[in-house]
Write a protein that holds these residues in place. Structure first.
Motif, PDB file in Angstrom:
ATOM      1  N   ASP A   1      94.375 -21.075  68.425  1.00 50.00           N
ATOM      2  CA  ASP A   1      94.258 -20.116  69.516  1.00 50.00           C
ATOM      3  C   ASP A   1      95.449 -20.184  70.465  1.00 50.00           C
ATOM      4  OD1 ASP A   1      91.804 -19.178  68.618  1.00 50.00           O
ATOM      5  OD2 ASP A   1      90.697 -20.734  69.687  1.00 50.00           O
ATOM      6  N   THR A   2      96.559 -20.715  69.981  1.00 48.27           N
ATOM      7  CA  THR A   2      97.738 -20.798  70.832  1.00 48.27           C
ATOM      8  C   THR A   2      98.543 -19.515  70.713  1.00 48.27           C
ATOM      9  OG1 THR A   2      99.113 -21.795  69.118  1.00 48.27           O
ATOM     10  CG2 THR A   2      97.857 -23.299  70.522  1.00 48.27           C
ATOM     11  N   GLU A   3      99.488 -19.370  71.595  1.00 49.34           N
ATOM     12  CA  GLU A   3     100.330 -18.177  71.567  1.00 49.34           C
ATOM     13  C   GLU A   3     101.304 -18.194  70.404  1.00 49.34           C
ATOM     14  OE1 GLU A   3     102.213 -17.454  75.311  1.00 49.34           O
ATOM     15  OE2 GLU A   3     100.348 -17.677  76.412  1.00 49.34           O
ATOM     16  N   GLU A   4     101.688 -19.390  69.969  1.00 53.82           N
ATOM     17  CA  GLU A   4     102.674 -19.513  68.906  1.00 53.82           C
ATOM     18  C   GLU A   4     102.002 -19.547  67.535  1.00 53.82           C
ATOM     19  OE1 GLU A   4     106.325 -22.398  67.481  1.00 53.82           O
ATOM     20  OE2 GLU A   4     104.747 -23.234  68.726  1.00 53.82           O
ATOM     21  N   ASP A   5     102.498 -18.728  66.622  1.00 53.98           N
ATOM     22  CA  ASP A   5     102.040 -18.796  65.242  1.00 53.98           C
ATOM     23  C   ASP A   5     102.638 -20.032  64.590  1.00 53.98           C
ATOM     24  OD1 ASP A   5     100.589 -16.436  65.372  1.00 53.98           O
ATOM     25  OD2 ASP A   5     102.282 -15.205  64.724  1.00 53.98           O
ATOM     26  N   ILE A   6     101.843 -20.690  63.756  1.00 54.53           N
ATOM     27  CA  ILE A   6     102.311 -21.863  63.025  1.00 54.53           C
ATOM     28  C   ILE A   6     102.012 -21.602  61.556  1.00 54.53           C
ATOM     29  CG2 ILE A   6     102.031 -24.345  62.699  1.00 54.53           C
ATOM     30  CD1 ILE A   6     101.018 -24.384  65.669  1.00 54.53           C
ATOM     31  N   PHE A   7     103.080 -21.478  60.751  1.00 56.44           N
ATOM     32  CA  PHE A   7     102.867 -21.181  59.333  1.00 56.44           C
ATOM     33  C   PHE A   7     103.977 -21.743  58.478  1.00 56.44           C
ATOM     34  CE2 PHE A   7     105.140 -17.461  60.964  1.00 56.44           C
ATOM     35  CZ  PHE A   7     106.108 -17.233  59.997  1.00 56.44           C
ATOM     36  N   ARG A   8     103.688 -21.781  57.176  1.00 52.27           N
ATOM     37  CA  ARG A   8     104.658 -22.200  56.169  1.00 52.27           C
ATOM     38  C   ARG A   8     104.619 -21.175  55.038  1.00 52.27           C
ATOM     39  NH1 ARG A   8     105.085 -24.874  60.115  1.00 52.27           N
ATOM     40  NH2 ARG A   8     105.033 -27.143  60.295  1.00 52.27           N
ATOM     41  N   ASP A   9     105.787 -20.844  54.508  1.00 51.53           N
ATOM     42  CA  ASP A   9     105.887 -20.007  53.315  1.00 51.53           C
ATOM     43  C   ASP A   9     106.216 -20.927  52.145  1.00 51.53           C
ATOM     44  OD1 ASP A   9     105.355 -17.787  54.840  1.00 51.53           O
ATOM     45  OD2 ASP A   9     107.428 -17.113  54.949  1.00 51.53           O
ATOM     46  N   ILE A  10     105.393 -20.873  51.129  1.00 48.73           N
ATOM     47  CA  ILE A  10     105.485 -21.814  50.012  1.00 48.73           C
ATOM     48  C   ILE A  10     105.516 -21.047  48.693  1.00 48.73           C
ATOM     49  CG2 ILE A  10     104.229 -23.633  48.774  1.00 48.73           C
ATOM     50  CD1 ILE A  10     103.022 -24.443  51.515  1.00 48.73           C
TER      51      ILE A  10
END
Length: 171
Positions: A12-21
């Motif tokens: 629920d933070t403002e920053e997206d956290i992701f990985r492309d694999i």
């Protein structure tokens, strides 16, 4: 063929956290689990499960890292499940939960199916965005009509044994 995924931390933070694999479509979900844990900086020692999901991210069948059912119900295992057996152009979504005490939850979506690129080692971490927080984001669960639980309150005082309808010599 290669499956390209975006793995997004549910937070629920403002920053997206992701990985492309990128990973081979013939690799197992256990291989994918190991890749996800490494790409987010986890040690990989906690329990985890994938859940088949529909387009609305509803949680479906569980595919577990280990069978903890003790033979009661058979569970599909990551080590025995190949990516292409559960994902394709029409079925593109999984939910991944790592560490059932912390409940790190990720939305996993198959973004593209491409040809193998010569000279590339797979699995391949293509892109990193955002840093994982030190603690899993808290989950809020909405109880439908929480006030309705009061309907079951019969004004019993569990410490008032003399007035409870209870036969202490039942056996």
């Amino acid at each position: 063929m290669i499956y390209r995924f975006r793995v997004i931390l549910d937070n629920d933070t403002e920053e997206d956290i992701f990985r492309d694999i990128e990973i081979r479509k013939t690799d197992t979900l256990e291989d994918f689990h190991n890749t996800i844990t490494q790409s987010f900086g986890f040690d990989g020692t906690e329990m985890a499960s994938f859940y088949v999901s529909d387009d609305e991210w509803n949680q479906g069948e569980e595919i577990a890292l280990f069978d903890m059912s003790e033979g009661i119900n058979t569970v599909r295992l990551m080590s025995e499940t190949v990516l292409e057996d559960i994902l394709n152009e029409e079925k593109t979504k999984l939910i991944y939960v790592y560490d059932f005490l912390s409940m790190w939850t990720f939305f996993v979506e198959l973004a593209e199916i491409v040809e193998i690129t010569e000279g590339t080692d797979y699995p391949n971490l293509m892109f990193v965005h955002g840093q994982i927080p030190t603690e899993a984001p808290e989950k809020s669960f909405e109880a439908e009509a929480f006030e309705n639980f009061k309907d079951y309150d019969n004004d019993y005082d569990v410490n008032d044994y003399d007035n409870l309808d209870f036969d202490e010599n039942w056996n």
